[in-house]
Design an enzyme around this catalytic site. Structure first.
Site, PDB file in Angstrom:
ATOM      1  CG  ASP A   1      19.258 -12.804 -12.670  1.00  0.00           C
ATOM      2  OD1 ASP A   1      18.558 -13.107 -11.692  1.00  0.00           O
ATOM      3  OD2 ASP A   1      19.061 -11.780 -13.342  1.00  0.00           O
TER       4      ASP A   1
ATOM      5  CG  ASP B   1      25.384 -10.257 -14.302  1.00  0.00           C
ATOM      6  OD1 ASP B   1      24.672 -11.284 -14.235  1.00  0.00           O
ATOM      7  OD2 ASP B   1      24.986  -9.135 -13.951  1.00  0.00           O
TER       8      ASP B   1
HETATM    9  N1  GLY Z   1      20.418 -10.516 -15.170  1.00  0.00           N
HETATM   10  C1  GLY Z   1      19.657  -9.329 -15.146  1.00  0.00           C
HETATM   11  C2  GLY Z   1      18.388  -9.436 -15.892  1.00  0.00           C
HETATM   12  O1  GLY Z   1      17.943 -10.536 -16.233  1.00  0.00           O
HETATM   13  O2  GLY Z   1      17.795  -8.395 -16.154  1.00  0.00           O
END
Ligand code: GLY
Length: 387
Positions: free
Chosen positions: A168, A108
């Protein structure tokens, strides 16, 4: 409702979006951020709210960048120095986090650094922001697995139980493309492209629905199987996962210019639109319907709206901008926290992780961020995105 009916209703709703309506929503969002700033100071709001209130946290989650991103959006909208000053203080906190390598063993890094240092560099040209982008890009690249050609989502690098990528991560790749643009060093964008190609071949299924994560064989790098992390089941369609694809594909394509544009993109958007219920706000997983309801995830609609506005720029989906306008209008009229003065969110009724009981029917930071980003995109078509 059918896909065609949902499209028609969104386009009709989009017709209600006027300059005055947008200005009102944005001004209110900015005033809410200004109010929240007093409580958080140089700390950060938690990933999601509890009873409409964010907890005060350190810079220690995957979501801190959304707060700093909102500060940058508020600064760009108002030009008030207080937003710039706090955003630049946050930049110091993100630098320390890099220096300490604090809670950075995950994919992330783009959510954290595109919206903090990346936005800061684009807006101010500040050299520290630029160096931070490059340093963060190295941290993300360090998770690249040659066997399988992907960036490992979580856990210790190479852990066979964690040998997987996640949908994601589409939104984390722009950090790498940006690093190439500002340094001229193509190794960032080359790795980003490899990860993107692997992801497109694995998490996107033949029917344009999506897996949340996808495992690989650590010995051979061969794709193994899809699995969920936050969805209802391994085979269900997690609403936010589908919306990460609606946004992430045009974002990455704006750097890659693939010819042709991924042919399944229109179908991916159709899957999202076809699963919208009566009020056009998705359930957190598409296993749920108005007949078999659960909680809504407003954040997934805000993300999809931003995605459609990127798709519009690339002519990747018919009537994309009008559909996005309809989404933003529906959110603003029915899911904004505007009428609840005690609530600290911008957008009500999100879901973080349903199975873990996290952030259910609450505002969350990415919902707030993408809602404001979508409003700003509509109000100012010249706005330069942070991704
Ligand atoms: N990237 C984690 C979520 O969308 O909860």
């Amino acid at each position: 409702m059918s896909l065609q009916e949902n499209k028609k209703r969104l386009v009709e709703l989009g017709g209600n979006v006027t300059e005055m309506w947008l200005n009102e929503q944005i001004d209110w969002c900015v005033s809410q951020i200004e109010k929240n700033m007093q409580r958080f100071g140089t700390q950060f709001p938690s990933a999601c709210a509890t009873n409409g209130k964010y907890r005060i946290k350190a810079n220690d989650d995957w979501t801190n960048g959304f707060w700093t991103g909102m500060l940058w959006l508020a600064y760009e909208w108002t030009k008030k120095d207080k937003f710039l000053a706090l955003a630049m203080e946050n930049i110091q906190s993100f630098q320390k986090r890099l220096d300490d390598h604090f809670v950075l063993d995950h994919h992330d890094i783009g959510f954290l650094y595109s919206l903090s240092a990346g936005a800061g560099f684009k807006i101010t040209g500040n050299d520290q922001c630029k160096q931070e982008v490059l340093q963060a890009a190295e941290v993300l690249l360090a998770r690249f697995q040659e066997q399988g050609e992907f960036i490992q989502a979580w856990g210790q690098k190479g852990d066979p139980k964690e040998y997987r990528l996640i949908i994601d991560s589409l939104i984390n790749l722009p950090l790498l493309f940006e690093a190439t643009e500002i340094s001229g060093d193509t190794h960032y964008s080359e790795m980003a492209e490899k990860h993107y190609q692997t992801l497109m071949k694995t998490v996107i299924k033949a029917d344009a629905t999506t897996f949340h994560t996808y495992y690989f064989d650590p010995e051979t790098g061969q794709p193994s199987h899809g699995a969920t992390h936050q969805g209802h089941s391994d085979s269900s369609i997690w609403a936010r996962g589908q919306s990460w694809a609606v946004l992430g594909i045009p974002l990455n394509e704006s750097y890659l210019h693939s010819m042709p544009f991924p042919e399944n993109y229109a179908q991916i958007v159709d899957v999202f639109l076809a699963h919208l219920p009566e009020d056009l706000i998705p359930y957190w997983d598409f296993d749920f319907t108005d007949q078999h309801p659960s909680d809504k995830d407003s954040s997934s609609l805000a993300i999809a709206a931003c995605g459609l506005m990127e798709a519009e720029k690339l002519a990747a989906f018919p009537e994309a901008e009008m559909l996005a306008k309809g989404m933003v209008y529906q959110l603003g009229e029915h899911y904004s926290a505007k009428k609840l003065p005690e609530n600290e969110g911008l957008l009500l009724h999100g879901v973080y992780a349903h199975a873990e009981g996290k952030g259910i029917d609450e505002p969350n930071l990415w919902g707030d961020y993408f809602y404001l980003e979508a409003l700003i995109r509509l109000a100012n078509p010249q706005w330069q995105r942070y991704w």
